[in-house]
Design an enzyme around this catalytic site. Structure first.
Site, PDB file in Angstrom:
ATOM      1  N   HIS A  16     -37.444  -4.045 -28.620  1.00 41.26           N
ATOM      2  CA  HIS A  16     -36.231  -3.668 -27.876  1.00 41.26           C
ATOM      3  C   HIS A  16     -36.615  -3.016 -26.537  1.00 41.26           C
ATOM      4  CE1 HIS A  16     -31.987  -1.963 -27.636  1.00 41.26           C
ATOM      5  NE2 HIS A  16     -32.642  -1.264 -26.720  1.00 41.26           N
ATOM      6  N   GLU A  17     -37.560  -2.076 -26.579  1.00 40.26           N
ATOM      7  CA  GLU A  17     -37.953  -1.370 -25.348  1.00 40.26           C
ATOM      8  C   GLU A  17     -38.707  -2.297 -24.399  1.00 40.26           C
ATOM      9  OE1 GLU A  17     -36.503   1.311 -24.787  1.00 40.26           O
ATOM     10  OE2 GLU A  17     -35.812   1.523 -26.849  1.00 40.26           O
ATOM     11  N   CYS A  32     -28.159   0.756 -28.017  1.00 41.96           N
ATOM     12  CA  CYS A  32     -28.956   1.013 -26.822  1.00 41.96           C
ATOM     13  C   CYS A  32     -28.306   2.153 -26.044  1.00 41.96           C
ATOM     14  CB  CYS A  32     -29.011  -0.250 -25.964  1.00 41.96           C
ATOM     15  SG  CYS A  32     -29.948  -0.035 -24.450  1.00 41.96           S
ATOM     16  N   LEU A  33     -29.113   3.086 -25.555  1.00 42.50           N
ATOM     17  CA  LEU A  33     -28.553   4.248 -24.850  1.00 42.50           C
ATOM     18  C   LEU A  33     -27.824   3.837 -23.571  1.00 42.50           C
ATOM     19  CD1 LEU A  33     -31.403   6.885 -25.308  1.00 42.50           C
ATOM     20  CD2 LEU A  33     -29.278   6.676 -26.598  1.00 42.50           C
ATOM     21  N   GLN A  88     -34.142   2.412 -17.659  1.00 40.68           N
ATOM     22  CA  GLN A  88     -32.925   3.095 -18.111  1.00 40.68           C
ATOM     23  C   GLN A  88     -32.713   4.447 -17.433  1.00 40.68           C
ATOM     24  OE1 GLN A  88     -33.899   2.496 -22.510  1.00 40.68           O
ATOM     25  NE2 GLN A  88     -31.676   2.371 -22.483  1.00 40.68           N
ATOM     26  N   GLY A  95     -35.843   5.359 -28.630  1.00 42.83           N
ATOM     27  CA  GLY A  95     -36.664   4.742 -27.603  1.00 42.83           C
ATOM     28  C   GLY A  95     -35.958   4.808 -26.260  1.00 42.83           C
ATOM     29  N   HIS A 132     -36.538  -4.207 -22.228  1.00 49.10           N
ATOM     30  CA  HIS A 132     -36.042  -3.448 -21.069  1.00 49.10           C
ATOM     31  C   HIS A 132     -36.961  -3.604 -19.856  1.00 49.10           C
ATOM     32  CE1 HIS A 132     -32.461  -1.364 -22.336  1.00 49.10           C
ATOM     33  NE2 HIS A 132     -33.036  -0.869 -23.425  1.00 49.10           N
TER      34      HIS A 132
HETATM   35 NI    NI Z   1     -32.104  -0.020 -25.110  1.00 47.22          NI
END
Ligand code: NI
Length: 190
Positions: free
Chosen positions: A141-142, A99-100, A51, A46, A145
């Site tokens: 999670h997304e 998380c990226l 991000q 995701g 963000h």
């Molecule tokens: Ni994340």
């Protein structure tokens, strides 16, 4: 085109993202494509617009890698625009999330099992759907963000203290990562 991924500590990750008006953003399909390319390049499931430095209510998900455990996720590849979680229900369950924007840190996070969400896809088609299990987990999670929240916010004060130095290091670019990132505490021209 791949974007650099913004690292922990950048203020854009803490901003509540703004809704996208179709007329104001005619290139949404190209953006969605680039976000998928960025996400795949970083082996993520995701990715949310903040991000990649864009404070917009958009995130993309491809949960195909979880199809072995949950066959229904095989073709779960979607863009969520102007998403709104309408309802969350069920028991909270833990999952080891990453998380990226926060490479090299994984922690157990508790989230509710089921959610109902309203959103548009990249063709501005509207959906109202219910998800549970891993699909719900990734959406939550997304969605966090675009609300300016990160999974580390959900940890106990003790866990957070234990990873604090690592988080500071990530902001400074002191982390091993095999995709392109933008680190907030690294001065330009270094
Ligand atoms: Ni994340």
């Amino acid at each position: 085109m791949k974007f650099p991924i913004v690292a922990y500590g950048d203020p854009v990750l803490r901003r509540k993202a703004t809704a996208i008006e179709p007329d104001e953003y005619p290139h949404i399909k190209a953006l969605v494509e680039n976000m998928f390319e960025t996400m795949y390049g970083a082996h993520g499931v995701g990715l949310a617009a903040p991000q990649v430095g864009l404070s917009m209510r958009l995130f993309v998900i491809d949960a195909g890698t979880f199809a072995e455990d949950e066959p229904s996720l095989k073709d779960f590849k979607k863009a969520f625009i102007n998403a709104k979680i309408l309802e969350e229900s069920g028991e909270e369950w833990p999952f080891n999330e990453g998380c990226l924007s926060i490479p090299d840190i994984r922690e157990d996070v508790y989230r509710k099992k089921t959610l109902k969400i309203s959103y548009y896809d990249e063709n501005w088609k509207h959906y109202e759907e219910t998800y549970d299990g891993m699909a719900a987990r990734i959406i939550q999670h997304e969605y966090d963000h675009i609300e300016g929240k990160l999974f580390t916010d959900k940890l106990s004060p003790l866990r957070r203290r234990l990873i604090e130095k690592k988080l500071n290091d990530i902001s400074k670019g002191v982390v091993d990562v095999d995709y392109k990132m933008k680190f907030p505490a690294v001065k330009k021209g270094r």
